[in-house]
Design a protein around this motif. Structure first.
Motif: not given
Length: 343
Positions: A250-271
């Motif tokens: 959602e609007w206003g998302t900062g780096f901490e929350r965004w980075f958490g999503a990136l880490q999950e996306a990276a996990r999915r890519i590894r899998t």
């Protein structure tokens, strides 16, 4: 890191887009690519090469032949109709209307587009082809063994689907590159879209495919363009079920929350077990981007690059969005330098 760049991007230089209820100068402008190139040179990122010409075959592997024919002929048809200003669509086929391609250029513009923010002009087809060749040249270098390559594409591509354009995009450069890698030996390819806006075109191209994993971090479609794709429950269909992952924020998302999503996306890519990685590199997640609503800062992009490097895959970066023009070079190249530092 090698950068691929073409001066022909300047042939896409629109006069106006329809945004905020007004015809305004486009946010997607030649200076965007020029600022990124200037930063590439300033930090000494590496050699800069012009693209090879790959012809139409790699475009036809992703895009519908009728759509490509439309793009090639659109400006000529527009001028034949007595107009020489930028071409924008008039209306769209929507619920209850028939999906039949019209004969007139006004009808074709409407049939093959989804917004009025993507002007077609005399150089559009030339610039779009050059941008695709920039992506393809980068893909070829990755296939030859490069750890990372930067394709400085413009116009961008991730909103373009098999048979429609919009969101400043005409040919889907990242999808074309991913398909080329598949066609040249990679059994599985992952495509990670970190642009602020959902890569609706890329998703739709690969949605029923088990061999290309697509993940996108983006503004939530309940709030943000392109509005009609990008929800979490869009996970692929048929044999592609599970090969699509959306992370709407959602609007206003900062780096901490965004980075958490990136880490999950990276996990999915590894899998997933990809053999190559294509990044749709948008930096319109930046806090001062004029058409976006996330709050990432310039230093955050270094960590993004490091995280991508941690996947350990041959990686092609394909330039997408970013409209804070004075900062776009710093932000985009920070991703690349972070990647280089961690590789």
């Amino acid at each position: 890191m090698l950068t691929i760049y073409s001066e022909e991007h300047r042939y896409q230089d629109g006069k106006a887009e329809l945004i905020d209820g007004q015809l305004l100068p486009p946010f997607e402008m030649p200076r965007r690519a020029e600022m990124v190139l200037e930063r590439v040179r300033a930090v000494g990122l590496g050699d800069i090469l012009a693209p090879q010409d790959f012809g139409l075959a790699p475009l036809e592997a992703v895009h519908d032949a009728r759509y490509l024919a439309f793009l090639a002929a659109a400006w000529g048809d527009w001028v034949k109709s007595g107009r020489e200003h930028d071409a924008l669509p008039l209306n769209w086929q929507i619920r209850g209307m028939r999906a039949l391609e019209p004969e007139s250029i006004d009808g074709k513009l409407s049939y093959f587009s989804f917004d009025a923010g993507t002007p077609i002009m005399s150089g559009t087809w030339r610039a779009a082809q050059a941008s695709a060749n920039v992506a393809l040249t980068g893909a070829a270098r990755v296939k030859e063994g490069a750890r990372g390559v930067f394709s400085l594409c413009r116009p961008p591509g991730h909103h373009a689907a098999e048979d429609y354009y919009g969101g400043y995009c005409f040919l889907n450069n990242a999808a074309i590159a991913a398909q080329w890698l598949r066609d040249h030996g990679a059994a599985k390819v992952a495509l990670l879209d970190i642009d602020y806006h959902h890569g609706n075109g890329t998703q739709s191209i690969f949605y029923d495919r088990p061999d290309v994993f697509f993940a996108s971090l983006h503004g939530h479609p309940k709030q943000e363009f392109p509005f009609f794709l990008g929800y979490e429950d869009e996970t692929g269909e048929g044999s592609g079920e599970g090969a699509n992952a959306n992370f709407p924020l959602e609007w206003g998302t900062g780096f901490e929350r965004w980075f958490g999503a990136l880490q999950e996306a990276a996990r999915r890519i590894r899998t997933f077990g990809a053999e190559a990685l294509v990044i749709s590199l948008g930096v319109d997640t930046y806090k001062d981007d004029p058409i976006s609503h996330f709050t990432l800062d310039s230093d955050d992009y270094l960590q993004i690059g490091r995280t991508i490097a941690g996947l350990g895959l041959p990686t092609l970066f394909v330039m997408e969005g970013g409209y804070a023009v004075e900062e776009i070079g710093v932000n985009a190249v920070n991703v690349l330098t972070g990647f280089e530092e961690a590789s």
